[in-house]
Design a protein around this motif. Structure first.
Motif, PDB file in Angstrom:
ATOM      1  N   TYR A 120       0.846  -1.205   0.000  1.00  0.00           N
ATOM      2  CA  TYR A 120       0.000   0.000   0.000  1.00  0.00           C
ATOM      3  C   TYR A 120       0.879   1.252   0.000  1.00  0.00           C
ATOM      4  CZ  TYR A 120      -4.370   2.569   1.062  1.00  0.00           C
ATOM      5  OH  TYR A 120      -5.474   3.388   1.015  1.00  0.00           O
ATOM      6  N   TRP A 167      -8.331   7.191  -9.147  1.00  0.00           N
ATOM      7  CA  TRP A 167      -9.053   6.600  -8.016  1.00  0.00           C
ATOM      8  C   TRP A 167      -9.586   7.664  -7.063  1.00  0.00           C
ATOM      9  CZ3 TRP A 167      -4.561   2.810  -6.407  1.00  0.00           C
ATOM     10  CH2 TRP A 167      -4.492   1.758  -7.329  1.00  0.00           C
ATOM     11  N   MET A 204      -6.358   8.208  -2.283  1.00  0.00           N
ATOM     12  CA  MET A 204      -5.039   8.341  -2.915  1.00  0.00           C
ATOM     13  C   MET A 204      -4.998   9.526  -3.882  1.00  0.00           C
ATOM     14  SD  MET A 204      -3.209   5.932  -1.595  1.00  0.00           S
ATOM     15  CE  MET A 204      -4.087   6.333  -0.102  1.00  0.00           C
ATOM     16  N   VAL A 205      -4.682  10.691  -3.353  1.00  0.00           N
ATOM     17  CA  VAL A 205      -4.680  11.900  -4.188  1.00  0.00           C
ATOM     18  C   VAL A 205      -3.611  11.821  -5.269  1.00  0.00           C
ATOM     19  CG1 VAL A 205      -3.116  13.221  -2.693  1.00  0.00           C
ATOM     20  CG2 VAL A 205      -4.810  14.425  -4.071  1.00  0.00           C
ATOM     21  N   MET A 206      -2.576  11.024  -5.017  1.00  0.00           N
ATOM     22  CA  MET A 206      -1.503  10.890  -6.009  1.00  0.00           C
ATOM     23  C   MET A 206      -1.895   9.946  -7.145  1.00  0.00           C
ATOM     24  SD  MET A 206      -1.378   8.875  -3.340  1.00  0.00           S
ATOM     25  CE  MET A 206      -0.633   9.902  -2.069  1.00  0.00           C
ATOM     26  N   ARG A 207      -3.044   9.309  -7.023  1.00  0.00           N
ATOM     27  CA  ARG A 207      -3.550   8.427  -8.078  1.00  0.00           C
ATOM     28  C   ARG A 207      -4.906   8.978  -8.514  1.00  0.00           C
ATOM     29  NH1 ARG A 207       0.306   4.229  -9.300  1.00  0.00           N
ATOM     30  NH2 ARG A 207       1.408   3.791  -7.373  1.00  0.00           N
ATOM     31  N   PRO A 208      -4.906   9.963  -9.418  1.00  0.00           N
ATOM     32  CA  PRO A 208      -6.141  10.693  -9.711  1.00  0.00           C
ATOM     33  C   PRO A 208      -7.276   9.833 -10.280  1.00  0.00           C
ATOM     34  CG  PRO A 208      -4.244  11.792 -10.687  1.00  0.00           C
ATOM     35  CD  PRO A 208      -3.766  10.485 -10.163  1.00  0.00           C
ATOM     36  N   LEU A 228     -12.451   3.676  -0.049  1.00  0.00           N
ATOM     37  CA  LEU A 228     -11.558   4.756   0.393  1.00  0.00           C
ATOM     38  C   LEU A 228     -10.083   4.341   0.397  1.00  0.00           C
ATOM     39  CD1 LEU A 228     -13.610   6.491   3.204  1.00  0.00           C
ATOM     40  CD2 LEU A 228     -13.262   7.197   0.853  1.00  0.00           C
ATOM     41  N   VAL A 229      -9.821   3.025   0.410  1.00  0.00           N
ATOM     42  CA  VAL A 229      -8.433   2.572   0.241  1.00  0.00           C
ATOM     43  C   VAL A 229      -7.877   3.178  -1.063  1.00  0.00           C
ATOM     44  CG1 VAL A 229      -7.024   0.530  -0.334  1.00  0.00           C
ATOM     45  CG2 VAL A 229      -8.618   0.451   1.585  1.00  0.00           C
ATOM     46  N   PHE A 230      -8.755   3.272  -2.045  1.00  0.00           N
ATOM     47  CA  PHE A 230      -8.354   3.854  -3.326  1.00  0.00           C
ATOM     48  C   PHE A 230      -8.721   5.342  -3.390  1.00  0.00           C
ATOM     49  CE2 PHE A 230      -9.199  -0.632  -3.842  1.00  0.00           C
ATOM     50  CZ  PHE A 230      -8.039  -1.057  -4.442  1.00  0.00           C
ATOM     51  N   ASN A 249       4.590  16.419 -13.981  1.00  0.00           N
ATOM     52  CA  ASN A 249       4.173  15.342 -13.086  1.00  0.00           C
ATOM     53  C   ASN A 249       4.224  13.975 -13.742  1.00  0.00           C
ATOM     54  OD1 ASN A 249       3.661  17.416 -11.447  1.00  0.00           O
ATOM     55  ND2 ASN A 249       1.471  17.024 -11.205  1.00  0.00           N
ATOM     56  N   ARG A 250       3.694  13.895 -14.921  1.00  0.00           N
ATOM     57  CA  ARG A 250       3.616  12.615 -15.613  1.00  0.00           C
ATOM     58  C   ARG A 250       4.336  12.768 -16.934  1.00  0.00           C
ATOM     59  NH1 ARG A 250       0.526   9.344 -11.879  1.00  0.00           N
ATOM     60  NH2 ARG A 250      -0.425  10.931 -10.605  1.00  0.00           N
ATOM     61  N   LEU A 308       0.681  18.100  -3.515  1.00  0.00           N
ATOM     62  CA  LEU A 308       0.093  16.904  -2.896  1.00  0.00           C
ATOM     63  C   LEU A 308       0.176  16.935  -1.378  1.00  0.00           C
ATOM     64  CD1 LEU A 308       1.309  14.073  -5.302  1.00  0.00           C
ATOM     65  CD2 LEU A 308      -0.897  15.216  -5.250  1.00  0.00           C
ATOM     66  N   ASP A 329      -3.249  15.806 -14.901  1.00  0.00           N
ATOM     67  CA  ASP A 329      -2.189  14.821 -15.088  1.00  0.00           C
ATOM     68  C   ASP A 329      -2.529  13.548 -14.326  1.00  0.00           C
ATOM     69  OD1 ASP A 329      -0.167  15.628 -16.764  1.00  0.00           O
ATOM     70  OD2 ASP A 329       0.725  16.944 -15.259  1.00  0.00           O
ATOM     71  N   GLY A 330      -2.393  12.430 -14.973  1.00  0.00           N
ATOM     72  CA  GLY A 330      -2.642  11.158 -14.305  1.00  0.00           C
ATOM     73  C   GLY A 330      -3.955  10.522 -14.720  1.00  0.00           C
ATOM     74  N   ILE A 367       1.807   2.161  -3.429  1.00  0.00           N
ATOM     75  CA  ILE A 367       0.678   2.801  -4.112  1.00  0.00           C
ATOM     76  C   ILE A 367       0.601   4.275  -3.705  1.00  0.00           C
ATOM     77  CG2 ILE A 367      -1.873   2.870  -4.143  1.00  0.00           C
ATOM     78  CD1 ILE A 367      -0.905   0.526  -5.762  1.00  0.00           C
ATOM     79  N   ALA A 368       0.840   4.548  -2.403  1.00  0.00           N
ATOM     80  CA  ALA A 368       0.597   5.887  -1.859  1.00  0.00           C
ATOM     81  C   ALA A 368       1.789   6.830  -2.015  1.00  0.00           C
ATOM     82  CB  ALA A 368       0.230   5.775  -0.375  1.00  0.00           C
ATOM     83  N   CYS A 369       2.932   6.334  -2.447  1.00  0.00           N
ATOM     84  CA  CYS A 369       4.098   7.218  -2.578  1.00  0.00           C
ATOM     85  C   CYS A 369       4.035   7.949  -3.923  1.00  0.00           C
ATOM     86  CB  CYS A 369       5.381   6.406  -2.487  1.00  0.00           C
ATOM     87  SG  CYS A 369       6.831   7.410  -2.877  1.00  0.00           S
ATOM     88  N   PRO A 370       3.944   9.279  -3.901  1.00  0.00           N
ATOM     89  CA  PRO A 370       3.824  10.013  -5.169  1.00  0.00           C
ATOM     90  C   PRO A 370       5.119  10.018  -5.975  1.00  0.00           C
ATOM     91  CG  PRO A 370       3.249  11.403  -3.281  1.00  0.00           C
ATOM     92  CD  PRO A 370       3.913  10.182  -2.746  1.00  0.00           C
ATOM     93  N   LYS A 423      -0.147  13.313 -23.790  1.00  0.00           N
ATOM     94  CA  LYS A 423      -1.612  13.385 -23.746  1.00  0.00           C
ATOM     95  C   LYS A 423      -2.131  12.773 -25.042  1.00  0.00           C
ATOM     96  CE  LYS A 423      -1.719  16.115 -20.113  1.00  0.00           C
ATOM     97  NZ  LYS A 423      -2.077  15.603 -18.813  1.00  0.00           N
TER      98      LYS A 423
END
Lengths: 249, 426
Positions: free
Chosen positions: A95, B222, B216-220, B211-213, A243-244, A224, B299-300, A98-101, A248
């Protein structure tokens, strides 16, 4: 209590990857498991295409999302600002990855990036995930230092095993100062153009604090809210990727 | 093992099994255990094939995990961190939540016409959740460590911590609730309290899984509170599809084999009405999510463009949602068993795809690590990951067959008399 942080001057960084190699040697990393990496990317299109690079360690965030999501508190933040992993508590749920930007976390049990798989060539007979013929002596599984066991996540520790032993009340750790050299993170020591600086962010007299203030230090993906403790100086020649990095459609 | 009546408790069941073993001898006892009775039955077949496929798939997965470890998966730190196994867990966990929602229609909200499927829903909710947990445990690096590290850590900031807490509460309440129904206790204050508590727990559990997903603000792709709502709504649909399909399956897909209350319920308008409403809501949710994803420049969100170009997405939207919706609103088709079964199967297929595409495309847009690559992260599940999915389904089939044989899943408050003349499950 210092709050350790890093400044990377992108005007000086040549993208030589000495930091990546030094980190891999210091921390006994597998190929591809680059706790410290220099990301190469392109901007523009032929014939105006440019290749650029961006050094990227763990940001050791002040407000780390990886710590907040970890269901077992295996990932935690110390008073001195290190974000570390307790490998005895990590359940390998990924997890935090997943959460590390910033994409700076690595899961141990994956398909190897190099063939033959170094983990099979240098097989471990105990709980370690592999047993390289040469490895650094330090090991502290409670802080994610050394060669990790199987089934856990690993990351850059800001060279905790060096920095945590630094003399008290030192504003900066520099490879140029013989008194602090051995306590300075390996990537900082190895940087040929001295693009990396390491010091106490809470000390206004430290070189890192002054550089951030005088040269307009920026933090990656600041929107973030993770508040990295790694700052970049962009000056006139540095490059921070968007960022990415994909086009596009 | 033909019980004339359900065993009243585990002691009674154990006594019966010991008697049977003494009477028949070890070999015959084992044979009977594999076929769940002397006569061929749908439940017995489900159990037999479920156990066989489950053992084979487990043996394969265990062998691969022991020899290759996590390298047997196609997930990677550079690309897709969570792969098929996690999406299978989401599929089963949300199907379980949906089944509890459907059971709550009668047991919490008083829609009595849904009583005939309530007990079956609770049993299916238990076993689908169990299958989900099993698949997830095989995906984790250290599943047993979780048992002490999570309560010891008490990381209340982690959505995953709360998801585990609520799903654990959900499972415990489901087990107690099923025990009450096993003892024909449908209306006592305790039973009612359990139903309400179970409903609340499952809303929190499925919402927290969202909410697990969604956190995640870094994963737009979700991020946002809508993800929790989306999970709850689509969970209800998964549950509805699962109960329709499972009920017909228990009676060999033959309407005439069903006991009366179930038969009239299937032939009535109540079932298609709920099914069509939930399918319509899910379809609307999927389309609005895609719309905002395609429209935004953030982005994302580029993964949405890849998503609409993938065949799996179109199978989900057109075959897995639109077609069942049409089948369940068309007056000429909605009450016909064959179309109800078709709709149930298609919706489950659609939801399986939805969980997978939601999970994978949400990680496909590379962050900084992925800047080495110029496109979306690519991923196709490995054989080991597929076998973990097969194992999950095998567990559900086997346990469903066992439950069907042992627990009289068609039981309902209007037919509490044991050994009544109502037709037995095939």
């Amino acid at each position: 209590m210092p709050k350790w942080g890093m400044v990377i001057d992108l005007e000086k960084c040549t993208g030589c990857q000495a930091c990546t190699a030094a980190c891999a040697m210091e921390n006994s990393r597998l190929p591809g498991e680059s706790w410290q990496d220099v990301i190469l990317f392109t901007e523009g299109e032929y014939p105006s295409v440019q290749i650029k690079w961006f050094p990227r360690p763990c940001m050791q965030c002040e407000n780390p999302s990886c710590v907040h999501v970890c269901p077992t508190r295996a990932t935690y933040k110390t008073d001195q600002g290190f974000v570390l992993i307790d490998w005895d508590r990590c359940i390998g749920c990924k997890y935090c990855m997943i959460a590390c930007p910033y994409g700076v976390r690595f899961y141990t049990d994956e398909k190897p990036l190099a063939a033959p798989d170094p983990r099979k060539v240098f097989k471990s007979e105990d709980e370690h995930s592999w047993n390289p013929p040469w490895k650094a002596p330090q090991e502290d599984w409670k802080r994610g230092v050394g060669i990790q066991p199987r089934g856990v996540v690993s990351k850059c520790t800001f060279c905790y095993h060096r920095v945590s032993k630094a003399p008290k009340d030192v504003p900066d750790l520099s490879e140029h100062d013989p008194k602090t050299r051995e306590y300075t993170p390996a990537c900082v020591v190895a940087c040929p153009p001295t693009a990396r600086y390491f010091g106490d962010l809470d000390n206004p007299d430290s070189e890192v604090s002054m550089m951030i203030a005088n040269k307009n230090g920026i933090r990656l993906l600041d929107q973030l809210g993770n508040k990295p403790q790694v700052y970049y100086l962009t000056g006139s020649g540095g490059a921070v990727p968007s960022n990415r990095a994909i086009k596009k459609t | 093992m033909n019980f004339f009546a359900e065993p009243r408790n585990f002691a009674e069941a154990a006594r019966y099994l010991i008697d049977l073993w003494r009477r028949e001898g070890t070999l015959q006892f084992l044979r009977l255990s594999l076929t769940l009775g002397r006569e061929k039955s749908v439940a017995g077949e489900m159990w037999k094939y479920g156990v066989a496929i489950g053992l084979l798939s487990f043996a394969f997965v265990a062998f691969m995990l022991l020899t290759e470890g996590g390298a047997a998966f196609n997930t990677s730190s550079d690309g897709i961190n969570w792969g098929l196994a996690v999406s299978v867990y989401i599929f089963f966990a949300l199907t379980s939540s949906g089944l509890t929602f459907i059971a709550s229609l009668s047991m919490v909200f008083g829609f009595r016409e849904y009583y005939p499927i309530a007990k079956r829903c609770i049993w299916l909710a238990i076993i689908t959740l169990g299958a989900g947990f099993t698949v997830l445990a095989l995906e984790l690096g250290h599943p047993f460590r979780m048992l002490w590290a999570m309560p010891a850590g008490m990381q209340y900031l982690s959505p995953m911590f709360w998801m585990a807490v609520f799903y654990l509460i959900d499972l415990v309440l489901l087990l107690i609730k099923f025990d009450r129904l096993w003892h024909d206790d449908w209306h006592s204050p305790l039973s009612h309290f359990l139903s309400v508590a179970s409903f609340v727990a499952v809303v929190l559990a499925s919402g927290m899984l969202g909410l697990v997903f969604g956190s995640m603000v870094m994963r737009p792709m979700w991020f946002g509170s809508f993800t929790a709502v989306y999970f709850i709504l689509t969970a209800a649909l998964s549950g509805a599809a699962a109960i329709v399909l499972a009920t017909y399956m228990a009676y060999g897909f033959r309407h005439e084999n069903m006991p009366e209350p179930l038969r009239s319920m299937a032939a009535g308008k109540a079932l298609p009405k709920v099914f069509a409403t939930l399918t319509g809501i899910a379809l609307f949710s999927v389309v609005t999510r895609i719309w905002t994803g395609l429209w935004s420049n953030l982005d994302g969100l580029e993964g949405f463009h890849a998503l609409v170009r993938s065949p799996a997405f179109h199978v989900e939207v057109w075959v897995g949602l639109t077609l069942p919706f049409v089948l369940m609103v068309a007056p000429a088709l909605q009450r016909q068993p064959r179309w109800q079964i078709t709709a149930g199967a298609l919706v489950l297929l659609g939801m399986f795809i939805d969980r997978y595409t939601f999970l994978v495309t949400g990680q496909a847009v590379p962050m900084f690590k992925g800047a080495w690559a110029s496109g979306l992260a690519e991923y196709a599940p490995s054989l080991t990951e597929w076998m973990m999915a097969v194992l999950g389904f095998a567990i559900v089939f086997a346990c469903y067959g066992l439950g069907e044989k042992l627990f009289h899943l068609a039981g309902n408050p209007r037919h509490e008399v044991r050994g009544s003349a109502e037709p037995k499950a095939a």
